[in-house]
Design a protein around this motif. Structure first.
Motif, short mmCIF file in Angstrom:
data_model
loop_
_atom_site.label_atom_id
_atom_site.label_comp_id
_atom_site.label_asym_id
_atom_site.label_seq_id
_atom_site.Cartn_x
_atom_site.Cartn_y
_atom_site.Cartn_z
N MET A 127 0.83 -1.20 0.00
CA MET A 127 0.00 0.00 0.00
C MET A 127 0.87 1.26 0.00
N CYS A 128 1.98 1.22 0.71
CA CYS A 128 2.91 2.36 0.69
C CYS A 128 3.49 2.55 -0.70
N PHE A 129 3.85 1.44 -1.34
CA PHE A 129 4.38 1.51 -2.70
C PHE A 129 3.33 2.07 -3.65
N TYR A 130 2.08 1.60 -3.51
CA TYR A 130 0.98 2.06 -4.36
C TYR A 130 0.80 3.59 -4.25
N LYS A 131 0.76 4.06 -3.02
CA LYS A 131 0.57 5.50 -2.81
C LYS A 131 1.78 6.31 -3.27
N LEU A 132 2.97 5.78 -3.00
CA LEU A 132 4.19 6.46 -3.45
C LEU A 132 4.23 6.54 -4.97
N TRP A 133 3.83 5.46 -5.63
CA TRP A 133 3.80 5.43 -7.10
C TRP A 133 2.83 6.50 -7.62
N VAL A 134 1.62 6.55 -7.03
CA VAL A 134 0.60 7.49 -7.48
C VAL A 134 1.07 8.94 -7.32
N PHE A 135 1.64 9.25 -6.17
CA PHE A 135 2.09 10.62 -5.93
C PHE A 135 3.31 10.99 -6.77
N THR A 136 4.16 10.01 -7.06
CA THR A 136 5.36 10.27 -7.87
C THR A 136 5.01 10.48 -9.33
N ILE A 137 4.16 9.61 -9.89
CA ILE A 137 3.80 9.77 -11.30
C ILE A 137 2.97 11.04 -11.51
N SER A 138 2.33 11.50 -10.44
CA SER A 138 1.56 12.74 -10.54
C SER A 138 2.45 13.91 -10.92
N LEU A 139 3.70 13.88 -10.47
CA LEU A 139 4.66 14.92 -10.85
C LEU A 139 4.89 14.91 -12.37
N LEU A 140 4.97 13.71 -12.94
CA LEU A 140 5.14 13.58 -14.38
C LEU A 140 3.90 14.06 -15.12
N VAL A 141 2.73 13.72 -14.56
CA VAL A 141 1.46 14.15 -15.17
C VAL A 141 1.37 15.67 -15.17
N ILE A 142 1.74 16.28 -14.05
CA ILE A 142 1.72 17.75 -13.94
C ILE A 142 2.63 18.38 -14.98
N THR A 143 3.84 17.84 -15.10
CA THR A 143 4.81 18.38 -16.05
C THR A 143 4.30 18.27 -17.49
N ALA A 144 3.71 17.11 -17.81
CA ALA A 144 3.21 16.89 -19.17
C ALA A 144 1.95 17.71 -19.46
N SER A 145 1.18 18.04 -18.41
CA SER A 145 -0.11 18.72 -18.59
C SER A 145 0.00 20.24 -18.65
N ILE A 146 1.04 20.79 -18.04
CA ILE A 146 1.15 22.26 -17.94
C ILE A 146 1.06 22.97 -19.30
N PRO A 147 1.73 22.48 -20.35
CA PRO A 147 1.63 23.20 -21.63
C PRO A 147 0.20 23.33 -22.15
N ARG A 148 -0.64 22.32 -21.89
CA ARG A 148 -2.00 22.32 -22.38
C ARG A 148 -2.95 23.01 -21.40
#
Length: 275
Positions: A41-62
């Motif tokens: 569960m810790c890994f699951y949450k850590l994964w979700v919060f970490t990939i969110s950084l990538l999502v934010i970076t990819a989404s900002i231009p749009r």
């Protein structure tokens, strides 16, 4: 007298502390299911919060756009392989339409975030509780992905907010968990009527989606999280054309009853018994 082997072991521990910690971790992981559950569960949450950084970076231009959801979907995909979860989707043909519609899903645990990505259509706006907006990087990623946040304590404001988005619904699809909260009971809670009021007002169909019980491999109470199988059944659309506000209560119960029947059937297939 001093035991030389004990001294030697202490010296090894001081010299290779990370090796010792790794061995201790592996032993605990293999021997104690509760520890294994906590780690996953810790890994699951850590994964979700970490990939969110990538999502934010990819989404900002749009900027804020429901099309950004595809970044979240793509980055959540590896989790099912990491955890050994097989996801089978039935009835995919029921969402192969360019028309707008309202998707309603049963809600069990936080794992639903991963599971719902299997059936999430393009140009789909999800409705979520307002608390998610304040969940750090994940909240910001969801906002950029176009999620509509509602305050569960302010029903009138929620209703007004959803109704203001009726015209948006004519261009997009909407995903809602009508139970309003996670449910571990093995059945379904009474449905909130917001999704059905929205569909009736917009005169768009409702497509029920049923996710089978996780109890075969996951239990927060028992601290159990093992590889397993999830079946998702997408039911045929329920038309709302010609319906009015007075039809919403009956429509809500009709959809809930069909979803419960399907849920019991799926859970019987995956768990060997109906709930």
């Amino acid at each position: 007298s001093v035991d030389l082997s004990t001294v030697w072991n202490l010296l090894l521990l001081l010299r290779y502390p990370f090796t010792f910690l790794l061995i201790a971790f592996l032993i605990l992981y293999q021997m104690y299911p509760a520890f294994r559950f906590f780690c996953k569960m810790c890994f699951y949450k850590l994964w979700v919060f970490t990939i969110s950084l990538l999502v934010i970076t990819a989404s900002i231009p749009r900027g804020r756009n429901c099309e950004n959801m595809k970044f979240l979907s793509m980055l959540l995909l590896p989790l099912k392989y990491i955890f050994g979860i097989k996801i089978v989707v039935k009835g995919k043909e029921n969402v192969r339409t360019k028309k707008p519609f309202v998707l309603v899903l049963n809600h069990q645990t936080s794992l639903d975030i991963m599971v719902m990505m299997e059936i999430l259509p393009s140009r789909c706006v999800a409705i979520a509780k307002k608390e998610i907006l304040y969940m750090g990087t994940f909240g910001l990623a969801c906002w950029l992905a176009g999620l509509i946040f509602i305050d569960r304590k302010k029903r009138e404001d929620n209703s007004r907010s959803l109704h203001l988005n009726v015209f948006s619904l004519l261009q997009f699809r909407v995903l809602i968990f009508p139970e309003g909260t996670r449910n571990h009971s093995g059945s379904m809670l009474p449905f909130k009527r917001g999704a059905f009021q929205l569909a009736v007002k917009a005169q768009v169909p409702i497509i029920p989606v049923v996710i089978s019980s996780y109890s075969d491999f996951y239990s927060q109470k028992e601290k159990r999280f093992t590889p397993g199988k999830i079946t998702i059944q997408i039911l045929p659309e329920v038309k709302t054309l010609g319906l009015g506000p007075e039809d919403v209560p009956k429509l809500t119960e009709q959809v809930r009853d069909s979803m419960i029947t399907t849920y019991q059937g799926l859970s019987g297939m995956t768990n060997g018994a109906s709930h």
